[in-house]
Design a protein around this motif. Structure first.
Motif, PDB file in Angstrom:
ATOM      1  N   VAL A 110      -9.453   5.170  31.990  1.00 22.92           N
ATOM      2  CA  VAL A 110     -10.121   6.467  32.056  1.00 22.92           C
ATOM      3  C   VAL A 110     -10.376   6.865  30.615  1.00 22.92           C
ATOM      4  CG1 VAL A 110      -9.935   8.888  32.753  1.00 22.92           C
ATOM      5  CG2 VAL A 110      -8.936   7.085  34.190  1.00 22.92           C
ATOM      6  N   LEU A 111     -11.589   7.377  30.351  1.00 23.76           N
ATOM      7  CA  LEU A 111     -11.920   7.758  28.986  1.00 23.76           C
ATOM      8  C   LEU A 111     -12.687   9.066  28.961  1.00 23.76           C
ATOM      9  CD1 LEU A 111     -15.187   6.977  28.519  1.00 23.76           C
ATOM     10  CD2 LEU A 111     -14.199   4.705  28.545  1.00 23.76           C
ATOM     11  N   ALA A 112     -12.743   9.675  27.784  1.00 24.12           N
ATOM     12  CA  ALA A 112     -13.522  10.883  27.530  1.00 24.12           C
ATOM     13  C   ALA A 112     -13.895  10.856  26.055  1.00 24.12           C
ATOM     14  CB  ALA A 112     -12.715  12.134  27.865  1.00 24.12           C
ATOM     15  N   VAL A 113     -14.947  11.601  25.694  1.00 19.99           N
ATOM     16  CA  VAL A 113     -15.421  11.615  24.305  1.00 19.99           C
ATOM     17  C   VAL A 113     -15.570  13.058  23.849  1.00 19.99           C
ATOM     18  CG1 VAL A 113     -17.276  10.926  22.731  1.00 19.99           C
ATOM     19  CG2 VAL A 113     -16.639   9.424  24.649  1.00 19.99           C
ATOM     20  N   PHE A 114     -15.057  13.365  22.642  1.00 19.99           N
ATOM     21  CA  PHE A 114     -15.172  14.708  22.094  1.00 19.99           C
ATOM     22  C   PHE A 114     -15.731  14.686  20.680  1.00 19.99           C
ATOM     23  CE2 PHE A 114     -10.821  13.444  20.990  1.00 19.99           C
ATOM     24  CZ  PHE A 114     -10.710  13.820  19.655  1.00 19.99           C
ATOM     25  N   ASP A 115     -16.191  15.854  20.239  1.00 24.54           N
ATOM     26  CA  ASP A 115     -16.697  16.078  18.886  1.00 24.54           C
ATOM     27  C   ASP A 115     -15.515  16.532  18.040  1.00 24.54           C
ATOM     28  OD1 ASP A 115     -17.730  17.283  16.553  1.00 24.54           O
ATOM     29  OD2 ASP A 115     -19.516  17.985  17.584  1.00 24.54           O
ATOM     30  N   ASP A 116     -15.249  15.818  16.945  1.00 28.22           N
ATOM     31  CA  ASP A 116     -14.082  16.148  16.120  1.00 28.22           C
ATOM     32  C   ASP A 116     -14.343  17.279  15.116  1.00 28.22           C
ATOM     33  OD1 ASP A 116     -15.420  14.958  13.957  1.00 28.22           O
ATOM     34  OD2 ASP A 116     -13.797  13.580  13.474  1.00 28.22           O
ATOM     35  N   THR A 117     -15.473  17.917  15.177  1.00 33.11           N
ATOM     36  CA  THR A 117     -15.892  19.028  14.307  1.00 33.11           C
ATOM     37  C   THR A 117     -16.075  18.591  12.853  1.00 33.11           C
ATOM     38  OG1 THR A 117     -13.718  19.924  13.657  1.00 33.11           O
ATOM     39  CG2 THR A 117     -14.638  20.701  15.760  1.00 33.11           C
ATOM     40  N   CYS A 118     -15.940  17.308  12.589  1.00 37.09           N
ATOM     41  CA  CYS A 118     -16.021  16.775  11.228  1.00 37.09           C
ATOM     42  C   CYS A 118     -17.172  15.790  11.077  1.00 37.09           C
ATOM     43  CB  CYS A 118     -14.711  16.086  10.863  1.00 37.09           C
ATOM     44  SG  CYS A 118     -13.252  17.116  11.082  1.00 37.09           S
ATOM     45  N   GLY A 119     -18.032  15.711  12.112  1.00 43.87           N
ATOM     46  CA  GLY A 119     -19.194  14.835  12.066  1.00 43.87           C
ATOM     47  C   GLY A 119     -19.087  13.583  12.915  1.00 43.87           C
ATOM     48  N   ASN A 120     -18.036  13.474  13.727  1.00 42.28           N
ATOM     49  CA  ASN A 120     -17.799  12.245  14.489  1.00 42.28           C
ATOM     50  C   ASN A 120     -17.577  12.523  15.969  1.00 42.28           C
ATOM     51  OD1 ASN A 120     -17.353  10.587  11.971  1.00 42.28           O
ATOM     52  ND2 ASN A 120     -15.677  12.055  11.791  1.00 42.28           N
ATOM     53  N   LEU A 121     -17.895  11.529  16.777  1.00 42.84           N
ATOM     54  CA  LEU A 121     -17.466  11.514  18.162  1.00 42.84           C
ATOM     55  C   LEU A 121     -16.228  10.623  18.235  1.00 42.84           C
ATOM     56  CD1 LEU A 121     -20.845  11.075  20.077  1.00 42.84           C
ATOM     57  CD2 LEU A 121     -19.575  13.196  19.605  1.00 42.84           C
ATOM     58  N   ILE A 122     -15.229  11.090  18.982  1.00 41.28           N
ATOM     59  CA  ILE A 122     -13.979  10.360  19.139  1.00 41.28           C
ATOM     60  C   ILE A 122     -13.733  10.155  20.631  1.00 41.28           C
ATOM     61  CG2 ILE A 122     -11.479  10.371  18.735  1.00 41.28           C
ATOM     62  CD1 ILE A 122     -13.091  10.295  16.116  1.00 41.28           C
ATOM     63  N   GLN A 123     -13.352   8.942  21.001  1.00 43.38           N
ATOM     64  CA  GLN A 123     -13.050   8.624  22.395  1.00 43.38           C
ATOM     65  C   GLN A 123     -11.546   8.602  22.594  1.00 43.38           C
ATOM     66  OE1 GLN A 123     -15.349   5.616  24.717  1.00 43.38           O
ATOM     67  NE2 GLN A 123     -13.498   4.405  24.404  1.00 43.38           N
ATOM     68  N   ILE A 124     -11.105   9.204  23.692  1.00 46.15           N
ATOM     69  CA  ILE A 124      -9.702   9.047  24.101  1.00 46.15           C
ATOM     70  C   ILE A 124      -9.705   8.171  25.347  1.00 46.15           C
ATOM     71  CG2 ILE A 124      -8.775  11.125  23.023  1.00 46.15           C
ATOM     72  CD1 ILE A 124      -8.997  12.540  25.743  1.00 46.15           C
ATOM     73  N   VAL A 125      -8.680   7.347  25.460  1.00 46.15           N
ATOM     74  CA  VAL A 125      -8.639   6.396  26.571  1.00 46.15           C
ATOM     75  C   VAL A 125      -7.206   6.206  27.041  1.00 46.15           C
ATOM     76  CG1 VAL A 125      -8.477   4.376  25.065  1.00 46.15           C
ATOM     77  CG2 VAL A 125      -9.409   4.110  27.371  1.00 46.15           C
ATOM     78  N   ALA A 126      -7.061   6.063  28.345  1.00 49.85           N
ATOM     79  CA  ALA A 126      -5.789   5.688  28.964  1.00 49.85           C
ATOM     80  C   ALA A 126      -6.073   4.481  29.836  1.00 49.85           C
ATOM     81  CB  ALA A 126      -5.222   6.835  29.792  1.00 49.85           C
ATOM     82  N   GLU A 127      -5.505   3.350  29.437  1.00 49.39           N
ATOM     83  CA  GLU A 127      -5.680   2.147  30.237  1.00 49.39           C
ATOM     84  C   GLU A 127      -4.814   2.247  31.482  1.00 49.39           C
ATOM     85  OE1 GLU A 127      -5.661  -1.678  28.270  1.00 49.39           O
ATOM     86  OE2 GLU A 127      -5.861  -0.651  26.345  1.00 49.39           O
ATOM     87  N   LYS A 128      -5.335   1.707  32.584  1.00 43.64           N
ATOM     88  CA  LYS A 128      -4.561   1.676  33.822  1.00 43.64           C
ATOM     89  C   LYS A 128      -3.625   0.478  33.778  1.00 43.64           C
ATOM     90  CE  LYS A 128      -8.195   3.821  36.547  1.00 43.64           C
ATOM     91  NZ  LYS A 128      -9.151   3.604  37.645  1.00 43.64           N
ATOM     92  N   PRO A 129      -2.427   0.630  34.327  1.00 39.51           N
ATOM     93  CA  PRO A 129      -1.497  -0.503  34.318  1.00 39.51           C
ATOM     94  C   PRO A 129      -2.030  -1.648  35.171  1.00 39.51           C
ATOM     95  CG  PRO A 129      -0.620   1.299  35.621  1.00 39.51           C
ATOM     96  CD  PRO A 129      -1.886   1.780  34.997  1.00 39.51           C
ATOM     97  N   GLU A 130      -1.710  -2.869  34.744  1.00 44.50           N
ATOM     98  CA  GLU A 130      -2.073  -4.042  35.536  1.00 44.50           C
ATOM     99  C   GLU A 130      -1.158  -4.095  36.750  1.00 44.50           C
ATOM    100  OE1 GLU A 130      -2.624  -7.752  33.564  1.00 44.50           O
ATOM    101  OE2 GLU A 130      -3.384  -6.788  31.760  1.00 44.50           O
ATOM    102  N   THR A 131      -1.682  -4.622  37.840  1.00 46.49           N
ATOM    103  CA  THR A 131      -0.889  -4.779  39.058  1.00 46.49           C
ATOM    104  C   THR A 131      -0.436  -6.225  39.168  1.00 46.49           C
ATOM    105  OG1 THR A 131      -2.812  -5.339  40.408  1.00 46.49           O
ATOM    106  CG2 THR A 131      -2.261  -2.984  40.207  1.00 46.49           C
TER     107      THR A 131
END
Length: 137
Positions: A110-131
Motif C-alpha cells: 500500500v502506498l501514498a504520495v505527499f508534497d514535502d513542502t520543500c519541492g519534492n514528492l515523497i512516497q510512503i509504502v507498507a509492504e504486505k507480508p508474504e504468505t
C-alpha cells in the motif's frame, strides 16, 4: 555494501528540517556549517545509527528542472517505509500535509504520495507480508 546516506534537495534547509523533524518525525543527526549552508541530516528514530537523509540545498542549476519534471509527472523523489500507510496518511493529513495520491493498494504493498513542502514528492509504502503460498498478490 550498504546505503549510508541519500539526498533530498530542499529549497530552504531550516524549513525542511522543521518539516522533516516536527511533521514527519525524523531526528536531526548532523548540522555542520559548510559555507552558507550546512551538512544537515536526519535519521529515523527507529534506526538512529542507520541511513541518513541529507537535506541538500537545491542551488545547483540542474536541480530545479529535475525536480520540476518529477513533480509534473507525479514521480516521488524518495520513498519511506511505514508500518501502516492509512494510519500515517491520517496522522500527516491532520498536520496539514498535502497528498497527491491517497493510500492505494497495489497488491504487494500500500502506498501514498505527499508534497514535502520543500519541492519534492515523497512516497510512503507498507509492504504486505508474504504468505506461505508465496509473495503477496
Amino acid at each position: 555494501m550498504r546505503i549510508n546516506l541519500t539526498t533530498v534537495y530542499v529549497d530552504d534547509q531550516r524549513a525542511a528540517l522543521a518539516f522533516y523533524v516536527n511533521v514527519l518525525g525524523f531526528t536531526k543527526r548532523r548540522d555542520i556549517p559548510v559555507g552558507e549552508a550546512s551538512w544537515l541530516t536526519v535519521v529515523s528514530p527507529e534506526s538512529p545509527d542507520g541511513p541518513e537523509l541529507l537535506l541538500e540545498p537545491a542551488g545547483h542549476p540542474a536541480v530545479k528542472p529535475y525536480r520540476d519534471a518529477l513533480v509534473e509527472d507525479g514521480i516521488p523523489l524518495a520513498q519511506f517505509a511505514v508500518d501502516d500507510v492509512e494510519a500515517e496518511y491520517a496522522r500527516l493529513t491532520s498536520k496539514g500535509v498535502s497528498f497527491t495520491q491517497p493510500p492505494t493498494d497495489i497488491g504487494a504493498a500500500v502506498l501514498a504520495v505527499f508534497d514535502d513542502t520543500c519541492g519534492n514528492l515523497i512516497q510512503i509504502v507498507a509492504e504486505k507480508p508474504e504468505t506461505a503460498e508465496g509473495p503477496p498478490s
